[in-house]
Motif scaffolding. Sequence first.
Motif, PDB file in Angstrom:
ATOM      1  N   ARG A  52       1.698   1.891  -3.502  1.00 27.57           N
ATOM      2  CA  ARG A  52       0.520   2.038  -4.445  1.00 27.57           C
ATOM      3  C   ARG A  52       0.397   3.811  -4.430  1.00 27.57           C
ATOM      4  O   ARG A  52       0.044   4.208  -5.271  1.00 27.57           O
ATOM      5  N   ASN A  53       0.367   4.118  -3.136  1.00 27.83           N
ATOM      6  CA  ASN A  53      -0.002   5.625  -2.604  1.00 27.83           C
ATOM      7  C   ASN A  53       1.269   6.080  -3.300  1.00 27.83           C
ATOM      8  O   ASN A  53       0.907   7.269  -4.044  1.00 27.83           O
ATOM      9  N   GLN A 103       0.688  -1.188  -0.198  1.00 26.54           N
ATOM     10  CA  GLN A 103      -0.012  -0.228   0.121  1.00 26.54           C
ATOM     11  C   GLN A 103       0.825   1.211  -0.178  1.00 26.54           C
ATOM     12  O   GLN A 103       0.614   2.416  -0.564  1.00 26.54           O
ATOM     13  N   VAL A 113       1.133   7.248  -7.201  1.00 23.97           N
ATOM     14  CA  VAL A 113       0.415   8.490  -7.606  1.00 23.97           C
ATOM     15  C   VAL A 113       1.153   9.718  -7.967  1.00 23.97           C
ATOM     16  O   VAL A 113       1.044  10.347  -8.890  1.00 23.97           O
TER      17      VAL A 113
END
Length: 368
Positions: A97-98, A94, A101
């Motif tokens: 993933r963040n 995670q 961005v």
Amino acid sequence: MSIGSTIKKLRRERDMTQEQLAEYLGITANAVSQWECDRTAPDISQLPILANFFEVTTDYLLGVDVTNKQAAIDHICNEAWNLCNSGDKEGAAQIIRNALVSYPNSFKMMSDLTIFLYQRAFQQNCSAEEHHSLCKEAADYIDKIIAGCNDMKIQGKAIELACTIFPAVGRYDDALHLIAALPDASKDEMLTALYSGNKLIEHIKGIICNSVSAAADQTIWLASLNKDDGKPLFDENAKIKLYEKAISFYKTLYEEDDCFFDSESLAEAEKNLADIYALRKDSEKTLFHLSECVRYVIMFDTYDETRDTYSSLIPCGRSPAGINWNNKWNKSHEMLMRLNEDESYDFLRTNDEFGKLLLFLVHTENMK
């Protein structure tokens, strides 16, 4: 510095007029003037042309500090790996993933995320639905890496993972095509030809250790395989010989019993032998192999890769390396759960030696 100021600086460094730059780009001098005054900005399609002309990166044109950017990416990846190594694969994934961005073109981040997804997908406590979802996400990132990354190391890791992940999402033929496209030359052979002295010594040690580990692990796996008709490839007696052969491979390499990371595979082989003898109700052999299994499990949970080094002849002086794939608990906890749930060991529940082995696991389980 704005993009207009950067273009103006680069143009002047080359002693060019706005008209000359405009002619190269096929636009008007007024357009260049508008850029340099920051009234307008180049179209995105013009950025690669400008970067190529001035021999800079598009990041430089856009005022991105590449050094700080890479430092930030490295910091985020290190944070994710620390979380992964503590057992939280999903938390590590995670974080990346963040971060993607903000850094959507970071193949380093994509590669790390693919590894975290792979580790989580192939853990024992992963449901079938979650397994497929994680493999699908990992496969998408592998496609991006293969299509756009020029880093051969990252590319190679992506192809290696694709061999397991692609078939899990119905892309078996894609995995075969990737492997077929690889060159036949061996990296180890090429490095052996290039290295000398200490580098060559360490390289050859690595080849031997990796080869023995691979041979042992593949032998353990071979024992569990079924033929196309679904029937086991080997009967119980043959499986016993295969597990013993795998153990002998490791014992030949680690004559000082300093197995460290490879003790996990040794524990698995010993547990498989104990399982066979437990089904036969052979208490003596079951307890022998189970005690060996517990010994290796505890070795795996307690070795320190920052402190321990091998003393066995071939790997002597090297540090153990590997990734602990357990998620929320150590190997002792996992083995304890397996033994407590396995009914084939019920005939030993009142045996004192069996009870002591479980206590050893409980003690090590609580060390995490």
